[in-house]
Design a protein around this motif. Structure first.
Motif, PDB file in Angstrom:
ATOM      1  N   GLU A 301       0.843  -1.205   0.000  1.00  0.00           N
ATOM      2  CA  GLU A 301       0.000   0.000   0.000  1.00  0.00           C
ATOM      3  C   GLU A 301       0.878   1.256   0.000  1.00  0.00           C
ATOM      4  O   GLU A 301       0.652   2.193  -0.764  1.00  0.00           O
ATOM      5  CB  GLU A 301      -0.903  -0.009   1.235  1.00  0.00           C
ATOM      6  N   LYS A 302       1.907   1.206   0.824  1.00  0.00           N
ATOM      7  CA  LYS A 302       2.819   2.365   0.915  1.00  0.00           C
ATOM      8  C   LYS A 302       3.543   2.583  -0.423  1.00  0.00           C
ATOM      9  O   LYS A 302       3.687   3.708  -0.887  1.00  0.00           O
ATOM     10  CB  LYS A 302       3.830   2.092   2.032  1.00  0.00           C
ATOM     11  N   MET A 303       3.950   1.480  -1.041  1.00  0.00           N
ATOM     12  CA  MET A 303       4.658   1.588  -2.330  1.00  0.00           C
ATOM     13  C   MET A 303       3.730   2.121  -3.414  1.00  0.00           C
ATOM     14  O   MET A 303       4.085   3.040  -4.152  1.00  0.00           O
ATOM     15  CB  MET A 303       5.147   0.204  -2.769  1.00  0.00           C
ATOM     16  N   VAL A 304       2.528   1.533  -3.494  1.00  0.00           N
ATOM     17  CA  VAL A 304       1.594   1.933  -4.551  1.00  0.00           C
ATOM     18  C   VAL A 304       1.216   3.404  -4.365  1.00  0.00           C
ATOM     19  O   VAL A 304       1.257   4.192  -5.320  1.00  0.00           O
ATOM     20  CB  VAL A 304       0.335   1.026  -4.552  1.00  0.00           C
ATOM     21  N   ASP A 305       0.871   3.782  -3.125  1.00  0.00           N
ATOM     22  CA  ASP A 305       0.467   5.175  -2.873  1.00  0.00           C
ATOM     23  C   ASP A 305       1.610   6.129  -3.199  1.00  0.00           C
ATOM     24  O   ASP A 305       1.428   7.122  -3.907  1.00  0.00           O
ATOM     25  CB  ASP A 305       0.076   5.361  -1.398  1.00  0.00           C
ATOM     26  N   GLY A 306       2.796   5.813  -2.680  1.00  0.00           N
ATOM     27  CA  GLY A 306       3.937   6.719  -2.851  1.00  0.00           C
ATOM     28  C   GLY A 306       4.354   6.843  -4.307  1.00  0.00           C
ATOM     29  O   GLY A 306       4.577   7.951  -4.796  1.00  0.00           O
ATOM     30  N   LEU A 307       4.415   5.730  -5.002  1.00  0.00           N
ATOM     31  CA  LEU A 307       4.881   5.775  -6.400  1.00  0.00           C
ATOM     32  C   LEU A 307       3.818   6.418  -7.303  1.00  0.00           C
ATOM     33  O   LEU A 307       4.150   7.147  -8.237  1.00  0.00           O
ATOM     34  CB  LEU A 307       5.237   4.367  -6.898  1.00  0.00           C
ATOM     35  N   SER A 308       2.532   6.181  -6.998  1.00  0.00           N
ATOM     36  CA  SER A 308       1.476   6.755  -7.856  1.00  0.00           C
ATOM     37  C   SER A 308       1.471   8.276  -7.793  1.00  0.00           C
ATOM     38  O   SER A 308       1.031   8.931  -8.733  1.00  0.00           O
ATOM     39  CB  SER A 308       0.072   6.305  -7.442  1.00  0.00           C
ATOM     40  N   ASP A 309       1.925   8.813  -6.662  1.00  0.00           N
ATOM     41  CA  ASP A 309       1.905  10.275  -6.495  1.00  0.00           C
ATOM     42  C   ASP A 309       3.019  10.981  -7.268  1.00  0.00           C
ATOM     43  O   ASP A 309       3.044  12.196  -7.339  1.00  0.00           O
ATOM     44  CB  ASP A 309       2.074  10.617  -5.001  1.00  0.00           C
ATOM     45  N   ILE A 310       3.957  10.211  -7.809  1.00  0.00           N
ATOM     46  CA  ILE A 310       5.103  10.852  -8.472  1.00  0.00           C
ATOM     47  C   ILE A 310       4.757  11.152  -9.929  1.00  0.00           C
ATOM     48  O   ILE A 310       4.274  10.266 -10.651  1.00  0.00           O
ATOM     49  CB  ILE A 310       6.363   9.939  -8.412  1.00  0.00           C
ATOM     50  N   ASP A 311       5.002  12.385 -10.314  1.00  0.00           N
ATOM     51  CA  ASP A 311       4.734  12.817 -11.689  1.00  0.00           C
ATOM     52  C   ASP A 311       5.519  11.962 -12.677  1.00  0.00           C
ATOM     53  O   ASP A 311       6.733  11.810 -12.513  1.00  0.00           O
ATOM     54  CB  ASP A 311       5.187  14.288 -11.814  1.00  0.00           C
ATOM     55  N   GLY A 312       4.849  11.394 -13.665  1.00  0.00           N
ATOM     56  CA  GLY A 312       5.553  10.654 -14.708  1.00  0.00           C
ATOM     57  C   GLY A 312       5.707   9.175 -14.415  1.00  0.00           C
ATOM     58  O   GLY A 312       6.247   8.438 -15.240  1.00  0.00           O
ATOM     59  N   VAL A 313       5.233   8.721 -13.235  1.00  0.00           N
ATOM     60  CA  VAL A 313       5.378   7.298 -12.910  1.00  0.00           C
ATOM     61  C   VAL A 313       4.084   6.545 -13.217  1.00  0.00           C
ATOM     62  O   VAL A 313       2.989   6.984 -12.843  1.00  0.00           O
ATOM     63  CB  VAL A 313       5.765   7.100 -11.416  1.00  0.00           C
ATOM     64  N   THR A 314       4.215   5.440 -13.929  1.00  0.00           N
ATOM     65  CA  THR A 314       3.070   4.558 -14.215  1.00  0.00           C
ATOM     66  C   THR A 314       3.243   3.284 -13.401  1.00  0.00           C
ATOM     67  O   THR A 314       4.326   2.691 -13.405  1.00  0.00           O
ATOM     68  CB  THR A 314       3.064   4.157 -15.714  1.00  0.00           C
ATOM     69  N   ILE A 315       2.167   2.901 -12.720  1.00  0.00           N
ATOM     70  CA  ILE A 315       2.204   1.673 -11.906  1.00  0.00           C
ATOM     71  C   ILE A 315       1.373   0.601 -12.603  1.00  0.00           C
ATOM     72  O   ILE A 315       0.332   0.907 -13.168  1.00  0.00           O
ATOM     73  CB  ILE A 315       1.551   1.935 -10.544  1.00  0.00           C
ATOM     74  N   TYR A 316       1.819  -0.631 -12.527  1.00  0.00           N
ATOM     75  CA  TYR A 316       1.083  -1.741 -13.137  1.00  0.00           C
ATOM     76  C   TYR A 316       0.476  -2.615 -12.033  1.00  0.00           C
ATOM     77  O   TYR A 316       1.031  -2.698 -10.934  1.00  0.00           O
ATOM     78  CB  TYR A 316       2.022  -2.560 -14.020  1.00  0.00           C
ATOM     79  N   GLY A 317      -0.635  -3.259 -12.348  1.00  0.00           N
ATOM     80  CA  GLY A 317      -1.253  -4.152 -11.358  1.00  0.00           C
ATOM     81  C   GLY A 317      -2.331  -3.471 -10.562  1.00  0.00           C
ATOM     82  O   GLY A 317      -2.610  -2.275 -10.751  1.00  0.00           O
ATOM     83  N   PRO A 318      -2.960  -4.215  -9.635  1.00  0.00           N
ATOM     84  CA  PRO A 318      -4.121  -3.675  -8.916  1.00  0.00           C
ATOM     85  C   PRO A 318      -3.766  -2.518  -7.977  1.00  0.00           C
ATOM     86  O   PRO A 318      -2.706  -2.530  -7.350  1.00  0.00           O
ATOM     87  CB  PRO A 318      -4.623  -4.880  -8.106  1.00  0.00           C
ATOM     88  N   LYS A 319      -4.671  -1.565  -7.887  1.00  0.00           N
ATOM     89  CA  LYS A 319      -4.445  -0.420  -6.977  1.00  0.00           C
ATOM     90  C   LYS A 319      -4.701  -0.853  -5.535  1.00  0.00           C
ATOM     91  O   LYS A 319      -4.101  -0.334  -4.605  1.00  0.00           O
ATOM     92  CB  LYS A 319      -5.398   0.732  -7.338  1.00  0.00           C
ATOM     93  N   ASP A 320      -5.621  -1.809  -5.351  1.00  0.00           N
ATOM     94  CA  ASP A 320      -5.965  -2.277  -4.007  1.00  0.00           C
ATOM     95  C   ASP A 320      -4.846  -3.198  -3.494  1.00  0.00           C
ATOM     96  O   ASP A 320      -4.632  -4.284  -4.032  1.00  0.00           O
ATOM     97  CB  ASP A 320      -7.301  -3.040  -4.089  1.00  0.00           C
ATOM     98  N   PRO A 321      -4.134  -2.777  -2.429  1.00  0.00           N
ATOM     99  CA  PRO A 321      -2.990  -3.577  -1.963  1.00  0.00           C
ATOM    100  C   PRO A 321      -3.402  -4.966  -1.480  1.00  0.00           C
ATOM    101  O   PRO A 321      -2.582  -5.889  -1.471  1.00  0.00           O
ATOM    102  CB  PRO A 321      -2.413  -2.749  -0.814  1.00  0.00           C
ATOM    103  N   LYS A 322      -4.660  -5.130  -1.081  1.00  0.00           N
ATOM    104  CA  LYS A 322      -5.112  -6.452  -0.588  1.00  0.00           C
ATOM    105  C   LYS A 322      -5.159  -7.475  -1.727  1.00  0.00           C
ATOM    106  O   LYS A 322      -5.251  -8.683  -1.502  1.00  0.00           O
ATOM    107  CB  LYS A 322      -6.503  -6.331   0.039  1.00  0.00           C
TER     108      LYS A 322
END
Ligand SMILES: Cc1ncc(COP(=O)(O)O)c(C=O)c1O
Length: 400
Positions: A301-322
């Motif tokens: 959750e911490k990784m997804v939240d933190g990385l998603s907030d960075i301009d220019g970063v794309t995250i793959y996979g589910p947003k829900d950490p569970k």
């Protein structure tokens, strides 16, 4: 809850100046496992299941105890259901080579598989003329169970699915898929390389027929992995290799295989590593797999939240950490993921993996990514502060 500070003391390698976020490739190993392997070399270094002398007896007893420990870890009925092989890849190949294929047989797998659980089946298709049907997923790695219902039919011999994607981190509903497989008389094989280290595994509850997993991803030594074989398949599954250690009797023109699991473990096995893997299971059981999963979710959750907030970063996979284990892949704009990984290592002493992660069908079909992406994967020894360091480093790289 895990006591991460205490756990970290079991991993002296963590004091060597690298923040390790590459556990999905291979985890670190606690002192208890290293010492257990050393105990074999120091105290009873001998071959197993053959000798009558005391060291061989002790080595055999430890070797058998390790089978029992691994069987308990995945809730297998007994040690006979767990063959100790080299790794996940070998386990899957054993099953693929063991089944009696006919042209009209069908194999169902998915687009998110690691090559070990994909090309193995393509090869069966090529060799025997069987159809390989591939179930698609959404870009978050979610499946519509209706797609499995459509593809799995009475001709399906095996359904081969990963428990957790090594790219999206997503947890796959293997129990529900197994039910559909069994309704049609198909066998269910689960690639447990990423699921067994991170979640409580219950092969009987989930009605899995074959489960392949790797010791080196679950605190164990390299060179050893397990293949769970369900009771009904124990005597119909052919060993990949036969020879020393696999027979009950041999005459000049015939042989009879010995009982499982030894019939699957031809030649001298990786004795120290098997004993070490037993110790790794003991370690994980002591910490509690529910606690391991809970910590995964917190860090994810911490990784997804933190990385998603960075301009220019794309995250793959589910947003829900569970819905995932502690594994997040990302890209920074059009930066080459290898360059990002190199910068993380060189400038920030953070170890991650980059590239296609042996999952080219997923990379190409779902994301059209030729260069792949960057993967940060955590385990029970990682801390929130380390995740913050990763987010800081990615933020700085993204500013360039
Ligand atoms: C999902 C998955 N399956 C299979 C494998 C292959 O594991 P091994 O190289 O230990 O055989 C991996 C390794 O990364 C994996 O992540």
């Amino acid at each position: 809850m895990l006591n991460v500070d205490a756990i970290r003391r079991d991993f002296p390698i963590l004091n060597k100046g690298l923040t390790y976020f590459d556990s999905a490739a291979s985890s670190l190993t606690p002192e208890q496992v290293v010492l257990k392997e050393m105990e074999f070399y120091h105290d009873y270094r001998a071959n197993v299941e053959r000798g009558v002398h005391r060291w061989s007896q002790r080595a055999s007893a430890e070797f058998e105890k390790a089978h029992e420990e691994v069987a308990r870890f995945i809730n297998a009925p007994g040690p006979e259901n767990v063959a100790m092989l080299r790794n996940t890849t070998e386990g899957i190949n054993l099953v693929a080579n063991s089944l009696d294929w006919k042209k009209e047989d069908k194999i169902v797998t998915t687009v998110i598989e690691h090559h070990s659980n994909f090309i193995t089946w393509l090869r069966v298709g090529n060799r025997h003329g069987c159809k390989v049907d591939v179930v698609r997923a959404t870009s978050e790695g979610a499946f519509d169970l209706g797609d499995f219902e459509k593809k799995i039919d009475d001709k399906t011999k095996i359904v081969a699915v990963t428990g957790v994607s090594n790219v999206l981190g997503v947890i796959v509903p293997v129990k529900e898929i197994a039910e559909i497989a069994h309704e049609h008389g198909a066998k269910m094989l689960v690639d447990g390389a990423q699921s067994v280290p991170h979640m409580k595994t219950d092969v009987r509850g989930d009605k899995i027929d074959f489960l392949a997993f790797s010791g080196h991803k679950m605190l164990g030594p390299t060179g050893v992995g397990g293949l769970y074989i369900a009771e009904e398949e124990l005597y119909t599954t052919e060993p990949l290799c036969i020879g020393g250690g696999t027979i009950a009797d041999v005459t000049i023109d015939s042989y009879t295989l010995t009982e499982p699991p030894l019939r699957f473990e031809a030649g001298t096995p990786a004795i120290a590593q098997v004993i070490g893997l037993g110790e790794a299971c003991r370690y994980l059981n002591r910490e509690g797999m529910e606690n391991v999963t809970r910590w995964d979710h917190i860090l994810a959750e911490k990784m997804v939240d933190g990385l998603s907030d960075i301009d220019g970063v794309t995250i793959y996979g589910p947003k829900d950490p569970k819905k995932r284990v502690g594994l997040v892949t990302f890209n920074i704009r059009d930066l080459n993921p290898v360059d990002v990984a190199l910068t993380l290592d060189n400038d920030y002493a953070i170890a991650v993996r980059s590239g296609h992660h042996c999952a080219l069908p997923l990379m190409k079909e779902l994301f059209n990514l030729n260069e792949g992406n960057v993967r940060a994967s955590s385990y029970l020894y990682n801390t929130k502060e380390e995740v913050e360091a990763l987010i800081f480093a990615v933020t700085e790289i993204a500013k360039q």
